[in-house]
Design an enzyme around this catalytic site. Sequence first.
Site, PDB file in Angstrom:
ATOM      1  N   ASP A  33       0.834  -1.203   0.000  1.00  0.00           N
ATOM      2  CA  ASP A  33       0.000   0.000   0.000  1.00  0.00           C
ATOM      3  C   ASP A  33       0.870   1.255   0.000  1.00  0.00           C
ATOM      4  OD1 ASP A  33      -2.370   1.389   0.012  1.00  0.00           O
ATOM      5  OD2 ASP A  33      -2.680   1.217   2.177  1.00  0.00           O
ATOM      6  N   ASN A  81     -10.918  -2.862  -5.463  1.00  0.00           N
ATOM      7  CA  ASN A  81     -10.188  -1.825  -6.213  1.00  0.00           C
ATOM      8  C   ASN A  81     -10.881  -1.435  -7.525  1.00  0.00           C
ATOM      9  OD1 ASN A  81      -6.892  -2.939  -5.106  1.00  0.00           O
ATOM     10  ND2 ASN A  81      -8.112  -1.223  -4.360  1.00  0.00           N
TER      11      ASN A  81
HETATM   12  C1  IPE Z   1      -5.257  -2.849  -0.247  1.00  0.00           C
HETATM   13  O1  IPE Z   1      -4.963  -1.503  -0.409  1.00  0.00           O
HETATM   14  C2  IPE Z   1      -5.254  -3.522  -1.602  1.00  0.00           C
HETATM   15  C3  IPE Z   1      -3.964  -3.672  -2.247  1.00  0.00           C
HETATM   16  C4  IPE Z   1      -2.827  -3.346  -1.727  1.00  0.00           C
HETATM   17  C5  IPE Z   1      -4.009  -4.273  -3.547  1.00  0.00           C
HETATM   18  P1  IPE Z   1      -6.108  -0.405  -0.561  1.00  0.00           P
HETATM   19  O2  IPE Z   1      -5.430   0.893  -0.702  1.00  0.00           O
HETATM   20  O3  IPE Z   1      -7.050  -0.794  -1.640  1.00  0.00           O
HETATM   21  O4  IPE Z   1      -6.871  -0.548   0.831  1.00  0.00           O
HETATM   22  P2  IPE Z   1      -7.782   0.502   1.611  1.00  0.00           P
HETATM   23  O5  IPE Z   1      -8.810   1.006   0.642  1.00  0.00           O
HETATM   24  O6  IPE Z   1      -6.894   1.595   2.084  1.00  0.00           O
HETATM   25  O7  IPE Z   1      -8.358  -0.282   2.748  1.00  0.00           O
HETATM   26  C1  IPE Z   2      -1.411   0.405  -3.460  1.00  0.00           C
HETATM   27  O1  IPE Z   2      -1.270   1.781  -3.458  1.00  0.00           O
HETATM   28  C2  IPE Z   2      -1.686  -0.135  -4.844  1.00  0.00           C
HETATM   29  C3  IPE Z   2      -3.024  -0.700  -5.020  1.00  0.00           C
HETATM   30  C4  IPE Z   2      -3.976  -0.757  -4.096  1.00  0.00           C
HETATM   31  C5  IPE Z   2      -3.332  -1.243  -6.323  1.00  0.00           C
HETATM   32  P1  IPE Z   2      -2.512   2.760  -3.377  1.00  0.00           P
HETATM   33  O2  IPE Z   2      -2.936   3.122  -4.757  1.00  0.00           O
HETATM   34  O3  IPE Z   2      -3.593   2.200  -2.527  1.00  0.00           O
HETATM   35  O4  IPE Z   2      -1.859   4.016  -2.675  1.00  0.00           O
HETATM   36  P2  IPE Z   2      -2.485   4.968  -1.580  1.00  0.00           P
HETATM   37  O5  IPE Z   2      -3.047   4.110  -0.495  1.00  0.00           O
HETATM   38  O6  IPE Z   2      -3.548   5.760  -2.259  1.00  0.00           O
HETATM   39  O7  IPE Z   2      -1.337   5.802  -1.124  1.00  0.00           O
HETATM   40 MG    MG Z   3      -4.105   2.351  -0.574  1.00  0.00          MG
END
Ligand code: IPE
Ligand code: IPE
Ligand code: MG
Length: 253
Positions: A33, A81
Amino acid sequence: MARSKNGSDDPAAGTAGLSDPTFGVRHVAIIMDGNGRWAKRKHLPRALGHKKGVEAVRNIVRTAGEMGVEVMTLYAFSSENWSRPEEEVSDLMGLLRQYIQSDIEEFVQNGVRLKVIGNYRALDGDIVAMIDNAIERTAQNSKMTLAVALNYGAQDEMLRAVRHLAERVGEGELDPQAIGLDDIANALDTADLPPLDLLIRTSGELRLSNFLLWQAAYSELYFTDALWPDFDKAELEKAFQSFGHRERRFGGR
Ligand code: IPE
Ligand code: IPE
Ligand code: MG
C-alpha cells in the site's frame, strides 16, 4: 527436533539471521500500500507511483528468492479496487500486462513458480491468457512460489469455497456434519501453500482490507510506515528480524 519459537528447525535459531536471513519465515504476504501517497509527496501523477510500485515488486521478489523465502504472496489488486476511477484501473491493468511480459523469463530462469489467488478469470481475456501461460511455464519451478492476489478479496474467496463445498454436499459427496477445517482450507485459493507466517502492510494503515482473513488466523502482523515504492531489502530484513523476536503460541502456553 524441537521447533524453536520462530518456527525454524535450525539448531542455530538462537543466532538466527546469521544462518537464516528469513528468521524462519517460510510464507510471507504483503499488502503493498502507499503508491498513491508516494506519488503525491513527490507531486507526481498516481500512475507514476504505481510504476515505481512495480519496480519495488521486482526488487522484493528477487530479494525474497535470494533470502530463501519459500512463498511470497503479494496483494496487487483487490476485489474492491474496481471502485477506483476507470483510468486508474486501466493504468494498473496495463502495468500488470507489462510486468508479466517482462518478468516471465526471469521467473523461468530463477526457479520462481507463479501462482494467482483471487478470481482472476474476471480480468480482461488477454491478461487471463498471459497469466495461464505464465503459470503453465513456471509450474515445475520449485525455488520459490510467487502468489499474486488479483481481483482478490478474502470474503469472496470464502464465498467461492462455501459454494464449492455446498456443491459437493448437493452431489452427495460430502456429509455436512463431516466438514472439517481442512475441507475449508483445501477449498481456498491458497490450498497448496504452507501456513502464513508473517503478514506485512506498508504505508501505515492498520487494517487487513479483506486480505487472507482465514489464513492470517495465527500469522504475525507487521506494519511499517514505509510507502510501498520505498520498501526494499532493508525493510524486508527489518520485518523478518521483528518476526524473529516474536513468541508464537498458537493458543498454547
Ligand atoms: C489494499 O490496499 C489492496 C492492495 C494493496 C491491492 P487499498 O489501498 O485498496 O486498501 P484501503 O482502501 O486503504 O483499505
Ligand atoms: C497500493 O497503493 C496499490 C493498489 C492498491 C493497487 P494505493 O494506490 O492504494 O496508494 P495509496 O493508499 O492511495 O497511497
Ligand atoms: Mg491504498
